[in-house]
Design a protein around this motif. Sequence first.
Motif, PDB file in Angstrom:
ATOM      1  N   GLN A 176       6.935  -9.651 -51.259  1.00 25.39           N
ATOM      2  CA  GLN A 176       7.808 -10.281 -50.361  1.00 25.39           C
ATOM      3  C   GLN A 176       8.930  -9.456 -50.020  1.00 25.39           C
ATOM      4  OE1 GLN A 176       8.819 -13.774 -53.568  1.00 25.39           O
ATOM      5  NE2 GLN A 176       9.066 -14.848 -51.569  1.00 25.39           N
ATOM      6  N   HIS A 177       8.530  -8.170 -49.808  1.00 21.84           N
ATOM      7  CA  HIS A 177       9.725  -7.109 -49.617  1.00 21.84           C
ATOM      8  C   HIS A 177      10.314  -7.218 -48.186  1.00 21.84           C
ATOM      9  CE1 HIS A 177       6.257  -4.803 -47.662  1.00 21.84           C
ATOM     10  NE2 HIS A 177       7.203  -4.718 -46.576  1.00 21.84           N
ATOM     11  N   LYS A 178       9.429  -7.722 -47.320  1.00 23.20           N
ATOM     12  CA  LYS A 178      10.117  -8.061 -45.889  1.00 23.20           C
ATOM     13  C   LYS A 178      10.906  -9.468 -45.777  1.00 23.20           C
ATOM     14  CE  LYS A 178       6.118  -6.389 -43.315  1.00 23.20           C
ATOM     15  NZ  LYS A 178       4.856  -6.844 -42.233  1.00 23.20           N
ATOM     16  N   GLU A 179      10.813 -10.392 -46.629  1.00 19.01           N
ATOM     17  CA  GLU A 179      11.528 -11.385 -46.688  1.00 19.01           C
ATOM     18  C   GLU A 179      12.967 -11.121 -47.422  1.00 19.01           C
ATOM     19  OE1 GLU A 179       8.337 -11.483 -47.418  1.00 19.01           O
ATOM     20  OE2 GLU A 179       7.352 -13.410 -46.795  1.00 19.01           O
ATOM     21  N   ILE A 180      12.646 -10.391 -48.440  1.00 19.50           N
ATOM     22  CA  ILE A 180      13.884  -9.994 -49.321  1.00 19.50           C
ATOM     23  C   ILE A 180      14.851  -9.100 -48.506  1.00 19.50           C
ATOM     24  CG2 ILE A 180      14.679  -8.539 -51.247  1.00 19.50           C
ATOM     25  CD1 ILE A 180      11.749  -9.099 -52.500  1.00 19.50           C
TER      26      ILE A 180
END
Length: 655
Positions: A544-548
């Motif tokens: 989920q790094h992009k959303e984080i």
Amino acid sequence: MAPPLHPAPASNPQRERDVPTPTTSSLHALFLRAVDPSRPASWSAAVTDLLSSGDAVAALATFAAAVRANPAALRPALPPALRAAAAATSLAAGRQLHLLALRLGLFPSDPYSASALLHMYHHCSRPMDARRAFDEIPDPNPVIVTAMASGYVRNNLVYHSLDLFRAMIASDSASVVDEAAALVAFSASARVPDRGVTASLHALIAKIGLEKNAGVVNTMLDSYAKGGSRDLEAARKVFDTMERDVVSWNSMIALYAQNGMSAEALGLYSKMLNVGGGIKCNAVVLSAVLLACAHAGAIQTGKRIHNQVVRMGLEENVYVGTSVVDMYSKCGRVEMANKAFRKIKEKNILSWSAMITGYGIHGHGQEALEIFAEMKRSGLRPNYITFISVLAACSHAGHLDEGRHWYSAMKQEFGIEPGVEHYGCMVDLLGRAGCLDEAYGLIKEMKVKPDAAIWGALLSACRIHKNVELAEISVKRLFELDATNSGYYVLLSNIYAEAGMWKDVERVRFLVKTRGIEKPPGYSSVELKGKTHLFYVGDKSHRQHKEIYSYLEKLLERMQEAGYVPNTGSVLHDLDEEEKESALRIHSEKLAVAFALMNSVPGSVIHIIKNLRVCSDCHTAMKFITKITEREIIIRDLQRFHHFKDGLCSCRDYW
């Protein structure tokens, strides 16, 4: 010379109250029911039975009666009488029995009397007297040697015990080593720092065929466990090849838990539940698993284990209950810890200390002191460990006057000399209050050598109060203790940076490079739905790094609108301000918090574990985040707990 009718009492005053000395009439009644005065074996049986029932004082009195009634009873009754003297820790009676054994010729010729005599001296804390007696035995058999070695272990003379074990092997052959001897040898090896001892004993028992004995292998596993992480691989090999019972499962789980390998401990626990074969969870296993949850901050898993504790009816058990208290405290749920604490039926000193510590580490100093007062009202006397908890609570909460009072009372009222742990708490407390000279003076007055924790506490205080001179003194001492610890260099560099002493910052960086010091990568973990998620600085490995990162950018905008200004003072000075801010915003704890905010239930508490000290900027950021999101955040870093709520932290900005 006959032993007295009323031998020297046991050293335990409670026992003196609970076990009355038999009266003449009660002994007479016993004789009428069970003893034939004309039969020596009847007297011996009476002494043995009383000892087995736990009444050592009555056993000794019965032997004294036998001396008068039937001298022929002395020989068969003497060995159990010696064991009764051991159980009563009555050295006076034991010495008289020793003389009697000499007069009767039972010592040193009779092996049973000889073994019982050694047992008596060891239980009366007279190992050198036992050794003198042992040296009088012309040809001690393996049972007597094992008794002597066991006594040494009891009195913590482990090297003496191992020497005896080696001599026993050398004098004959390895075949004389039986299960009892191996158990004693591994018990001794568990207490020595040289871990090669356990490995060599392991090789020996494999050679003589004892590696299949469950008792021996479990003791060996425990010995490996005492060696810590260095012996993990060897211990696991033993575990994987042995015939496992609940004791071996518990030993291996505890080994992982005690070394901070919580994932391995919890994984092994799950495997144990699935193996079947009559292996059932017990109080000891649950305590070890709860320890693993406490170390990992795994609150959801800890709650499930707690539910199992409740189902098994072990909430009132003092050992399991204390583990539950410790787990909730270390997972940041101090009120749940208090509820578990209240369920414990008969609290001991450790359970009280755990609850005092629980409140203390979260900054609830007043509640901690109230628990301490309640403990004293219950009749328990504070001990060495309790005062560590009390002083630590005062330190975490900044209660300077109370800390000074109890530090003084510990010595003057309770006669407890302070150890390094107490000094560490006081240095931390004085440092928090800005009394750095007093803290340094206390260190110089210490009767024991200051350790890294004490100098580290002073160094932390120097960072907060910007005392460069004392910081340099502290770091010098810390380098003498451990010149490879990167944390000391980082902290000193930060102190110099915040003071604008950039040449000194460069000097520290040069030392780090030339000495080959490597800073461990900082990471933060958060548990969600029973799964632990790990984040490193600038981490983009999470699915989920992009959303984080997107969520974190929006969150930072809201924080800046609320007045948050990034603290770039301790960031390397050869970056411009924009680069410094970018470096700060991708710290692991910020990523972990952003992930938790995105994925957890609104209003729930967020719990983060960080392997390094939280930086000043992240500490400030967390206060703003709790204010604008109306969420509580608990971060357990290398130093202490930080309980963030409504824009404030429980540490009062001191860590």
